[in-house]
Design a protein around this motif. Structure first.
Motif, short mmCIF file in Angstrom:
data_model
loop_
_atom_site.label_atom_id
_atom_site.label_comp_id
_atom_site.label_asym_id
_atom_site.label_seq_id
_atom_site.Cartn_x
_atom_site.Cartn_y
_atom_site.Cartn_z
N SER A 1 1.49 -12.53 -8.34
CA SER A 1 0.05 -12.62 -8.58
C SER A 1 -0.70 -11.60 -7.73
O SER A 1 -1.69 -11.02 -8.16
CB SER A 1 -0.47 -14.04 -8.32
N TRP A 2 -0.20 -11.38 -6.52
CA TRP A 2 -0.86 -10.40 -5.65
C TRP A 2 -0.75 -9.02 -6.24
O TRP A 2 -1.65 -8.20 -6.12
CB TRP A 2 -0.22 -10.42 -4.25
N ARG A 3 0.38 -8.75 -6.85
CA ARG A 3 0.59 -7.44 -7.44
C ARG A 3 -0.34 -7.24 -8.63
O ARG A 3 -0.84 -6.15 -8.87
CB ARG A 3 2.05 -7.31 -7.89
N ASP A 4 -0.55 -8.31 -9.39
CA ASP A 4 -1.28 -8.18 -10.66
C ASP A 4 -2.76 -8.48 -10.56
O ASP A 4 -3.52 -8.13 -11.45
CB ASP A 4 -0.64 -9.08 -11.72
N ASP A 5 -3.19 -9.18 -9.50
CA ASP A 5 -4.60 -9.56 -9.41
C ASP A 5 -5.50 -8.35 -9.21
O ASP A 5 -5.17 -7.43 -8.48
CB ASP A 5 -4.83 -10.53 -8.24
N ALA A 6 -6.66 -8.42 -9.86
CA ALA A 6 -7.59 -7.30 -9.78
C ALA A 6 -8.39 -7.30 -8.47
O ALA A 6 -9.01 -6.31 -8.13
CB ALA A 6 -8.55 -7.35 -10.96
N ASP A 7 -8.37 -8.42 -7.76
CA ASP A 7 -9.26 -8.49 -6.59
C ASP A 7 -8.53 -8.47 -5.25
O ASP A 7 -9.08 -8.82 -4.22
CB ASP A 7 -10.15 -9.74 -6.68
N LYS A 8 -7.25 -8.07 -5.28
CA LYS A 8 -6.50 -8.00 -4.03
C LYS A 8 -5.78 -6.65 -3.94
O LYS A 8 -5.24 -6.17 -4.91
CB LYS A 8 -5.41 -9.07 -3.97
N CYS A 9 -5.78 -6.11 -2.73
CA CYS A 9 -4.98 -4.91 -2.48
C CYS A 9 -4.17 -5.23 -1.24
O CYS A 9 -4.73 -5.57 -0.20
CB CYS A 9 -5.90 -3.73 -2.23
N THR A 10 -2.86 -5.17 -1.34
CA THR A 10 -2.04 -5.58 -0.20
C THR A 10 -0.94 -4.57 0.08
O THR A 10 -0.40 -3.95 -0.83
CB THR A 10 -1.47 -7.00 -0.46
N PHE A 11 -0.69 -4.36 1.35
CA PHE A 11 0.41 -3.51 1.79
C PHE A 11 1.25 -4.28 2.80
O PHE A 11 0.72 -5.06 3.59
CB PHE A 11 -0.10 -2.25 2.50
N ILE A 12 2.54 -4.01 2.79
CA ILE A 12 3.42 -4.49 3.85
C ILE A 12 3.45 -3.42 4.94
O ILE A 12 3.53 -2.22 4.65
CB ILE A 12 4.85 -4.73 3.29
N VAL A 13 3.37 -3.87 6.19
CA VAL A 13 3.36 -2.96 7.33
C VAL A 13 4.79 -2.80 7.84
O VAL A 13 5.44 -3.79 8.18
CB VAL A 13 2.46 -3.51 8.46
N LEU A 14 5.26 -1.56 7.86
CA LEU A 14 6.60 -1.26 8.36
C LEU A 14 6.51 -0.48 9.67
O LEU A 14 5.55 0.25 9.90
CB LEU A 14 7.39 -0.40 7.36
N ASP A 15 7.55 -0.60 10.48
CA ASP A 15 7.68 0.22 11.68
C ASP A 15 8.11 1.61 11.22
O ASP A 15 9.24 1.83 10.79
CB ASP A 15 8.75 -0.41 12.59
N MET A 16 7.18 2.56 11.32
CA MET A 16 7.39 3.92 10.81
C MET A 16 8.67 4.56 11.39
O MET A 16 9.45 5.17 10.67
CB MET A 16 6.16 4.75 11.21
N GLU A 17 8.85 4.41 12.69
CA GLU A 17 9.97 5.07 13.36
C GLU A 17 11.31 4.54 12.84
O GLU A 17 12.20 5.31 12.50
CB GLU A 17 9.85 4.82 14.87
N ARG A 18 11.43 3.23 12.77
CA ARG A 18 12.69 2.64 12.28
C ARG A 18 12.92 3.00 10.82
O ARG A 18 14.02 3.31 10.41
CB ARG A 18 12.64 1.11 12.41
N TRP A 19 11.84 2.93 10.06
CA TRP A 19 11.95 3.11 8.61
C TRP A 19 12.36 4.54 8.26
O TRP A 19 13.24 4.77 7.45
CB TRP A 19 10.62 2.76 7.96
N SER A 20 11.71 5.51 8.92
CA SER A 20 12.01 6.89 8.56
C SER A 20 13.22 7.42 9.31
O SER A 20 13.99 8.21 8.80
CB SER A 20 10.80 7.79 8.82
N GLY A 21 13.42 6.92 10.55
CA GLY A 21 14.49 7.45 11.38
C GLY A 21 15.87 7.02 10.92
O GLY A 21 16.77 7.83 10.76
N GLN A 22 16.03 5.72 10.68
CA GLN A 22 17.37 5.23 10.35
C GLN A 22 17.53 4.98 8.86
O GLN A 22 18.54 4.45 8.43
CB GLN A 22 17.62 3.92 11.10
N ALA A 23 16.49 5.38 8.11
CA ALA A 23 16.52 5.12 6.67
C ALA A 23 16.94 3.67 6.41
O ALA A 23 17.77 3.40 5.56
CB ALA A 23 17.46 6.09 5.98
N CYS A 24 16.39 2.75 7.20
CA CYS A 24 16.76 1.34 7.00
C CYS A 24 15.91 0.75 5.88
O CYS A 24 14.85 1.26 5.56
CB CYS A 24 16.66 0.54 8.29
N ALA A 25 16.41 -0.31 5.29
CA ALA A 25 15.70 -0.95 4.19
C ALA A 25 14.34 -1.46 4.67
O ALA A 25 14.21 -1.86 5.83
CB ALA A 25 16.53 -2.11 3.66
N ASP A 26 13.38 -1.45 3.77
CA ASP A 26 12.04 -1.94 4.11
C ASP A 26 12.09 -3.27 4.85
O ASP A 26 11.45 -3.46 5.87
CB ASP A 26 11.22 -2.22 2.83
#
Length: 210
Positions: A57-82
């Protein structure tokens, strides 16, 4: 519809913001079993199945915009899963039908070890900048539990002013009107942020999801 950000990745210095997908649900569900987070976010624990429905519902609702916050260093450095780099989420609710330029912003740093280290601040600034540039937001509100002093303090550092206290819900409302000066400040604070395509970042060439 708010699918506007379903393929958007925002990369900052400490955090990367990615769309909330079904792959993130199990970790998110795990977080929300925490009584402390339930209290801070004024939410009820859901079953895993309900959490998947919520994500849809969050993905499809017109009145919500949501992002998951990831640790940039871990995510880009070790190419670990989100899901191994998730630290929280940030949301924008466009719930005032009479005023589409008002966005209610919410930030949650769910991983205790990431609190007080600037992750929430950067994620909030990135979301505000995205709201101003892409969604036409000119006013932000944040509703925060009175006991959540760290969050109240952070929003005040981002130029929000306290405008109301609801003693029944024990909630403080803070507000920021984005003047030209505030807009310039906000864009300066986020001029390092890069916008990318989630699909392209996630999948090797030639394996694009159909």
């Amino acid at each position: 519809a708010m699918k506007i950000n379903q393929n958007t990745v925002l990369q900052g210095q400490r955090v990367t913001l990615v769309p909330y997908t079904s792959a993130h649900v199990p970790r998110y569900h795990e977080w929300m079993q925490s009584e402390e987070l339930q209290r801070l976010t004024a939410s009820e624990p859901l079953s895993l199945e309900q959490e998947y429905e919520m994500q849809r519902s969050w993905r499809d609702d017109a009145d919500k915009c949501t992002f998951i916050v990831l640790d940039m260093e871990r995510w880009s450095g070790q190419a670990c899963a989100d899901e191994d780099c998730m630290v929280g989420d940030v949301n924008l609710f466009l719930t005032n039908t009479e005023d589409p330029t008002l966005g209610e912003i919410e930030i949650m740093i769910a991983e205790p070890s990431y609190r007080g280290r600037g992750f929430g601040k950067e994620a909030t600034l990135m979301m505000m900048s995205y709201g101003v540039k892409n969604l036409g937001i000119t006013k932000f509100e944040a509703k925060i539990g009175q006991e959540n002093e760290a969050s109240i303090c952070m929003f005040k550092k981002l130029h929000f002013k306290e405008v109301a206290v609801n003693s029944i819900f024990q909630e403080v409302t803070l507000r920021l009107d984005v003047s030209d000066q505030e807009r310039r400040w906000l864009l300066e604070q986020t001029n390092h942020v890069e916008e990318k395509s989630y699909v392209e970042l996630k999948l090797p060439a030639g394996l694009l999801e159909t």
